[in-house]
Design a protein around this motif. Structure first.
Motif, PDB file in Angstrom:
ATOM      1  N   TYR A 181      44.987  48.644  44.120  1.00 26.37           N
ATOM      2  CA  TYR A 181      45.907  49.319  45.034  1.00 26.37           C
ATOM      3  C   TYR A 181      47.269  49.546  44.379  1.00 26.37           C
ATOM      4  CZ  TYR A 181      42.835  48.459  49.039  1.00 26.37           C
ATOM      5  OH  TYR A 181      41.786  48.437  49.917  1.00 26.37           O
ATOM      6  N   LEU A 182      47.686  48.592  43.548  1.00 25.40           N
ATOM      7  CA  LEU A 182      49.026  48.625  42.973  1.00 25.40           C
ATOM      8  C   LEU A 182      49.143  49.453  41.702  1.00 25.40           C
ATOM      9  CD1 LEU A 182      49.899  44.849  43.393  1.00 25.40           C
ATOM     10  CD2 LEU A 182      50.623  46.746  44.842  1.00 25.40           C
ATOM     11  N   LYS A 183      48.124  49.428  40.903  1.00 25.86           N
ATOM     12  CA  LYS A 183      48.189  50.051  39.573  1.00 25.86           C
ATOM     13  C   LYS A 183      47.368  51.320  39.558  1.00 25.86           C
ATOM     14  CE  LYS A 183      49.298  49.645  35.149  1.00 25.86           C
ATOM     15  NZ  LYS A 183      50.653  49.864  34.743  1.00 25.86           N
ATOM     16  N   ASN A 184      48.037  52.458  39.578  1.00 24.32           N
ATOM     17  CA  ASN A 184      47.288  53.716  39.564  1.00 24.32           C
ATOM     18  C   ASN A 184      47.604  54.579  38.345  1.00 24.32           C
ATOM     19  OD1 ASN A 184      49.831  54.573  40.329  1.00 24.32           O
ATOM     20  ND2 ASN A 184      49.271  54.794  42.470  1.00 24.32           N
ATOM     21  N   LYS A 185      48.501  54.092  37.486  1.00 24.77           N
ATOM     22  CA  LYS A 185      48.830  54.816  36.258  1.00 24.77           C
ATOM     23  C   LYS A 185      48.699  53.862  35.077  1.00 24.77           C
ATOM     24  CE  LYS A 185      52.176  57.831  38.473  1.00 24.77           C
ATOM     25  NZ  LYS A 185      53.608  58.106  38.593  1.00 24.77           N
ATOM     26  N   ARG A 198      50.174  39.808  41.075  1.00 25.91           N
ATOM     27  CA  ARG A 198      49.413  41.049  40.923  1.00 25.91           C
ATOM     28  C   ARG A 198      48.091  40.846  40.190  1.00 25.91           C
ATOM     29  NH1 ARG A 198      52.938  46.271  40.232  1.00 25.91           N
ATOM     30  NH2 ARG A 198      51.113  46.808  39.012  1.00 25.91           N
ATOM     31  N   CYS A 199      48.067  39.934  39.246  1.00 26.08           N
ATOM     32  CA  CYS A 199      46.877  39.720  38.412  1.00 26.08           C
ATOM     33  C   CYS A 199      46.006  38.568  38.903  1.00 26.08           C
ATOM     34  CB  CYS A 199      47.304  39.468  36.974  1.00 26.08           C
ATOM     35  SG  CYS A 199      48.081  40.900  36.226  1.00 26.08           S
ATOM     36  N   CYS A 200      46.224  38.101  40.116  1.00 26.03           N
ATOM     37  CA  CYS A 200      45.437  37.019  40.713  1.00 26.03           C
ATOM     38  C   CYS A 200      45.510  35.720  39.922  1.00 26.03           C
ATOM     39  CB  CYS A 200      43.982  37.435  40.903  1.00 26.03           C
ATOM     40  SG  CYS A 200      43.761  38.697  42.144  1.00 26.03           S
ATOM     41  N   ASN A 201      46.620  35.482  39.274  1.00 26.28           N
ATOM     42  CA  ASN A 201      46.839  34.234  38.565  1.00 26.28           C
ATOM     43  C   ASN A 201      47.694  33.351  39.482  1.00 26.28           C
ATOM     44  OD1 ASN A 201      47.208  32.188  36.755  1.00 26.28           O
ATOM     45  ND2 ASN A 201      48.451  33.367  35.328  1.00 26.28           N
ATOM     46  N   PHE A 233      52.159  46.512  52.737  1.00 22.06           N
ATOM     47  CA  PHE A 233      52.085  45.435  51.762  1.00 22.06           C
ATOM     48  C   PHE A 233      52.102  46.016  50.345  1.00 22.06           C
ATOM     49  CE2 PHE A 233      49.242  42.278  49.472  1.00 22.06           C
ATOM     50  CZ  PHE A 233      50.265  41.388  49.203  1.00 22.06           C
ATOM     51  N   VAL A 234      51.298  47.041  50.121  1.00 23.77           N
ATOM     52  CA  VAL A 234      51.273  47.707  48.827  1.00 23.77           C
ATOM     53  C   VAL A 234      52.629  48.341  48.547  1.00 23.77           C
ATOM     54  CG1 VAL A 234      50.236  49.638  47.532  1.00 23.77           C
ATOM     55  CG2 VAL A 234      48.781  48.049  48.810  1.00 23.77           C
ATOM     56  N   LYS A 235      53.215  48.953  49.555  1.00 22.83           N
ATOM     57  CA  LYS A 235      54.535  49.567  49.402  1.00 22.83           C
ATOM     58  C   LYS A 235      55.585  48.521  49.008  1.00 22.83           C
ATOM     59  CE  LYS A 235      57.767  52.373  52.094  1.00 22.83           C
ATOM     60  NZ  LYS A 235      57.985  52.984  53.417  1.00 22.83           N
TER      61      LYS A 235
END
Length: 138
Positions: free
Chosen positions: A19-23, A45-48, A112-114
């Motif tokens: 959802y967050l990374k589109n580029k 963001r990376c589930c860490n 949330f994404v925003k």
């Protein structure tokens, strides 16, 4: 780029990241924010992180049974839940302290994404990072 996109789409782990990374480019917040701030955002963001969504994976718990261990709501302990739903006293306190009112009052996956895409703004980035740290998520 196509291979990166295909791998991300096929991964069961990268749901939030999709959802967050589109580029396929460097995120601006990595250049604008201090390392101690962006480090927490990267981990989220990376589930860490320490949320049951991730820790349950290592314990071979089915995804739909990875309930939040911080509250008694019997809801999957994912990032959205912690940011907007979790009834844990400390998390609620940190949510009210760091998450902007607009996002707390208008809870949705879209917002949330925003919020997470707004971390390029230094003020928002610091608030999100502080919430993650003070809520003991990472």
């Amino acid at each position: 780029r196509q291979e990166w996109s295909s791998m991300m789409e096929a991964s069961a782990k990268c749901i939030l990241y999709r959802y967050l990374k589109n580029k396929f480019e460097l995120e601006a917040y990595l250049l604008r924010l201090p390392r101690n701030v962006w480090r927490n955002i990267v981990k989220l963001r990376c589930c860490n992180h320490k949320l049951e969504l991730e820790t349950g994976r290592y314990a071979s718990i089915d995804r739909d049974l990875r309930f939040c261990g911080k509250c008694a709501m019997n809801i999957i302990g994912d990032e959205y839940h912690v940011f907007f739903e979790c009834s844990n006293a400390n998390i609620s306190l940190q949510r009210n302290r760091f998450i902007p009112t607009y996002f707390r009052q208008n809870r949705s996956m879209f917002n949330f994404v925003k919020l997470l895409q707004s971390v390029d703004d230094i003020k928002v980035g610091r608030r999100v990072s502080s919430f993650v740290t003070n809520s003991n998520i990472v």
